[in-house]
Design a protein around this motif. Structure first.
Motif, PDB file in Angstrom:
ATOM      1  N   GLU A  11     -12.256  -4.106  14.475  1.00 41.30           N
ATOM      2  CA  GLU A  11     -13.250  -3.637  13.511  1.00 41.30           C
ATOM      3  C   GLU A  11     -12.830  -2.282  12.951  1.00 41.30           C
ATOM      4  O   GLU A  11     -12.090  -1.544  13.590  1.00 41.30           O
ATOM      5  CB  GLU A  11     -14.629  -3.558  14.184  1.00 41.30           C
ATOM      6  CG  GLU A  11     -14.904  -2.320  15.004  1.00 41.30           C
ATOM      7  CD  GLU A  11     -14.111  -2.211  16.287  1.00 41.30           C
ATOM      8  OE1 GLU A  11     -14.442  -1.312  17.085  1.00 41.30           O
ATOM      9  OE2 GLU A  11     -13.139  -2.955  16.496  1.00 41.30           O
ATOM     10  N   ALA A  12     -13.336  -1.980  11.755  1.00 42.33           N
ATOM     11  CA  ALA A  12     -12.996  -0.707  11.103  1.00 42.33           C
ATOM     12  C   ALA A  12     -14.237  -0.164  10.422  1.00 42.33           C
ATOM     13  O   ALA A  12     -14.674  -0.697   9.400  1.00 42.33           O
ATOM     14  CB  ALA A  12     -11.866  -0.906  10.094  1.00 42.33           C
ATOM     15  N   ASN A  13     -14.800   0.868  11.004  1.00 39.58           N
ATOM     16  CA  ASN A  13     -15.993   1.479  10.411  1.00 39.58           C
ATOM     17  C   ASN A  13     -16.050   2.960  10.762  1.00 39.58           C
ATOM     18  O   ASN A  13     -15.532   3.376  11.797  1.00 39.58           O
ATOM     19  CB  ASN A  13     -17.263   0.788  10.897  1.00 39.58           C
ATOM     20  CG  ASN A  13     -17.426   0.873  12.403  1.00 39.58           C
ATOM     21  OD1 ASN A  13     -16.878   0.052  13.129  1.00 39.58           O
ATOM     22  ND2 ASN A  13     -18.181   1.860  12.886  1.00 39.58           N
ATOM     23  N   PRO A  14     -16.678   3.776   9.925  1.00 35.58           N
ATOM     24  CA  PRO A  14     -16.783   5.199  10.231  1.00 35.58           C
ATOM     25  C   PRO A  14     -17.962   5.493  11.149  1.00 35.58           C
ATOM     26  O   PRO A  14     -18.850   4.662  11.351  1.00 35.58           O
ATOM     27  CB  PRO A  14     -16.995   5.843   8.855  1.00 35.58           C
ATOM     28  CG  PRO A  14     -17.671   4.786   8.058  1.00 35.58           C
ATOM     29  CD  PRO A  14     -17.165   3.466   8.570  1.00 35.58           C
ATOM     30  N   SER A  44     -13.862   1.414  17.898  1.00 28.58           N
ATOM     31  CA  SER A  44     -12.936   1.439  19.029  1.00 28.58           C
ATOM     32  C   SER A  44     -11.518   1.082  18.614  1.00 28.58           C
ATOM     33  O   SER A  44     -10.556   1.746  18.991  1.00 28.58           O
ATOM     34  CB  SER A  44     -13.435   0.470  20.105  1.00 28.58           C
ATOM     35  OG  SER A  44     -12.513   0.353  21.155  1.00 28.58           O
ATOM     36  N   SER A  45     -11.387   0.036  17.817  1.00 34.39           N
ATOM     37  CA  SER A  45     -10.059  -0.456  17.454  1.00 34.39           C
ATOM     38  C   SER A  45      -9.276   0.560  16.624  1.00 34.39           C
ATOM     39  O   SER A  45      -8.076   0.767  16.835  1.00 34.39           O
ATOM     40  CB  SER A  45     -10.175  -1.774  16.685  1.00 34.39           C
ATOM     41  OG  SER A  45     -10.797  -2.766  17.474  1.00 34.39           O
ATOM     42  N   VAL A  46      -9.963   1.209  15.678  1.00 37.16           N
ATOM     43  CA  VAL A  46      -9.269   2.154  14.806  1.00 37.16           C
ATOM     44  C   VAL A  46      -8.946   3.445  15.554  1.00 37.16           C
ATOM     45  O   VAL A  46      -7.856   4.019  15.377  1.00 37.16           O
ATOM     46  CB  VAL A  46     -10.101   2.441  13.540  1.00 37.16           C
ATOM     47  CG1 VAL A  46      -9.437   3.519  12.703  1.00 37.16           C
ATOM     48  CG2 VAL A  46     -10.261   1.173  12.723  1.00 37.16           C
ATOM     49  N   ARG A  76      -8.150   5.173   3.752  1.00 38.03           N
ATOM     50  CA  ARG A  76      -7.461   6.426   3.449  1.00 38.03           C
ATOM     51  C   ARG A  76      -7.182   7.226   4.726  1.00 38.03           C
ATOM     52  O   ARG A  76      -6.079   7.760   4.915  1.00 38.03           O
ATOM     53  CB  ARG A  76      -8.315   7.244   2.479  1.00 38.03           C
ATOM     54  CG  ARG A  76      -7.682   8.552   2.023  1.00 38.03           C
ATOM     55  CD  ARG A  76      -8.534   9.233   0.977  1.00 38.03           C
ATOM     56  NE  ARG A  76      -9.836   9.644   1.474  1.00 38.03           N
ATOM     57  CZ  ARG A  76     -10.984   9.062   1.144  1.00 38.03           C
ATOM     58  NH1 ARG A  76     -11.008   8.027   0.311  1.00 38.03           N
ATOM     59  NH2 ARG A  76     -12.133   9.496   1.636  1.00 38.03           N
ATOM     60  N   SER A  77      -8.154   7.276   5.619  1.00 39.81           N
ATOM     61  CA  SER A  77      -8.011   8.065   6.839  1.00 39.81           C
ATOM     62  C   SER A  77      -6.993   7.460   7.789  1.00 39.81           C
ATOM     63  O   SER A  77      -6.196   8.172   8.417  1.00 39.81           O
ATOM     64  CB  SER A  77      -9.367   8.200   7.533  1.00 39.81           C
ATOM     65  OG  SER A  77     -10.310   8.838   6.703  1.00 39.81           O
ATOM     66  N   MET A  78      -6.994   6.135   7.927  1.00 42.66           N
ATOM     67  CA  MET A  78      -6.035   5.473   8.811  1.00 42.66           C
ATOM     68  C   MET A  78      -4.615   5.635   8.285  1.00 42.66           C
ATOM     69  O   MET A  78      -3.687   5.916   9.050  1.00 42.66           O
ATOM     70  CB  MET A  78      -6.391   3.995   8.935  1.00 42.66           C
ATOM     71  CG  MET A  78      -7.692   3.746   9.684  1.00 42.66           C
ATOM     72  SD  MET A  78      -8.280   2.053   9.485  1.00 42.66           S
ATOM     73  CE  MET A  78      -6.978   1.159  10.316  1.00 42.66           C
TER      74      MET A  78
END
Length: 306
Positions: A11-14, A44-46, A76-78
């Motif tokens: 998952e990818a969320n801020p 967690s994943s990011v 952008r952050s990753m």
């Protein structure tokens, strides 16, 4: 030679972090003032992916975000932290998930809007992408409900292609737990925390839980918060205390721990050395707000391994 050391499926969320020493939220239209606010890399994943990239591993991420401001922020952050995001999908029909974290002293509450967190399916991780990596990591199993049914087969496909596999379940908000058990015999490295390990095994101590899990998974490392961590690989056992650091925020410490442990695992280090690096990475990450701001690089973590 594989393109990536680790392929992260997740998952990818801020995170929107609101903090105050005596933060107490009250309903009834009471307005509560907070001391600090920060929009930070979440999930967690990011956080794991950024920690592994910070240590020098080549990391790629597979997942789904919405085509919105929060999705753009995550991409952008990753990318700025060295994570390959070319396999992340920005779906115009989805909304990026968001966690609002209410921090007070050493405790916190988390409000999560799932959004695209639960959208990824195992079939979207193609074999040709697996063949580009050495290792497959999955985090937040219980939040990724669309991924769960196909995950055992994804692990089989990965292992058939020579990848090793790691899993960090995180907490099950639905308290079902048993669905993950089918994945454990297909996992090479299992990375639960103390409470997760005890619930999954029905045991009352992390040591007892470790003994049970190590009969199923070749390498198991259990995070025990301020007490450090324990691990077992075959008949080898290791126990490492946490570093004495001034804790600012514990968000993502377990994910940074995972990154350190897998760096050692993929480098064929002895179990104790891998656990020491993991504990250093997890401890040092708590020095700043959010999950990624204080993640150490390899040189920064290695000085604590003596």
């Amino acid at each position: 030679m594989p393109d990536f050391d680790i392929l992260v499926v997740g998952e990818a969320n801020p995170d929107l972090i609101l903090a105050g020493q005596d933060l107490q939220v009250r309903f009834g239209q009471h307005e509560t003032l907070v001391e600090t606010m920060e929009l930070a890399i979440g999930s967690s994943s990011v956080i794991f992916a950024c920690g592994a990239a910070r240590l020098g591993l080549k990391v790629a991420m597979v997942g789904i975000v919405g085509r919105d401001l929060f999705g753009e922020f995550m991409l952008r952050s990753m990318k700025a932290r060295g994570v390959d995001v070319s396999h992340l999908v920005a779906d115009p029909n989805s909304r990026t998930g968001l966690s609002i974290i209410l921090n007070r002293k050493s405790d916190r509450a988390i409000l999560t809007f799932p959004g695209a967190i639960s959208a990824l399916k195992a079939g979207q991780v193609k074999n040709r992408l697996l063949e580009k990596a050495r290792h497959l990591h999955v985090g937040s199993y219980f939040l990724q409900t669309a991924l769960q049914p196909g995950l055992p087969n994804l692990f089989r496909r990965a292992r058939k292609r020579g990848l090793t596999v790691s899993l960090d379940t995180n907490w099950d908000p639905q308290a079902r737990w048993s669905s993950v058990l089918e994945c454990l015999p297909l996992t090479d490295v299992f990375l639960p925390n103390e409470n997760e390990a005890k619930i999954l095994t029905g045991k009352s101590s992390p040591e007892e839980a470790l003994a049970i899990l190590a009969e199923i998974v070749p390498a198991v490392a259990i995070k025990i918060g301020a007490k450090g961590a324990i691990a077992q690989q075959g008949q080898e056992f290791a126990n490492v205390p946490a570093l004495p650091v001034e804790v600012v925020d514990t968000i993502g410490a377990g994910d940074s721990f995972d990154a350190g442990f897998l760096y050692g695992y993929l480098s064929d280090w002895p179990l104790l050395r891998s656990l020491r690096l993991a504990t250093a990475c997890g401890s040092l990450s708590t020095r700043g707000h959010g999950g990624t701001a204080a993640q150490p690089d390899l040189d920064g973590a290695m000085q604590y391994l003596s």
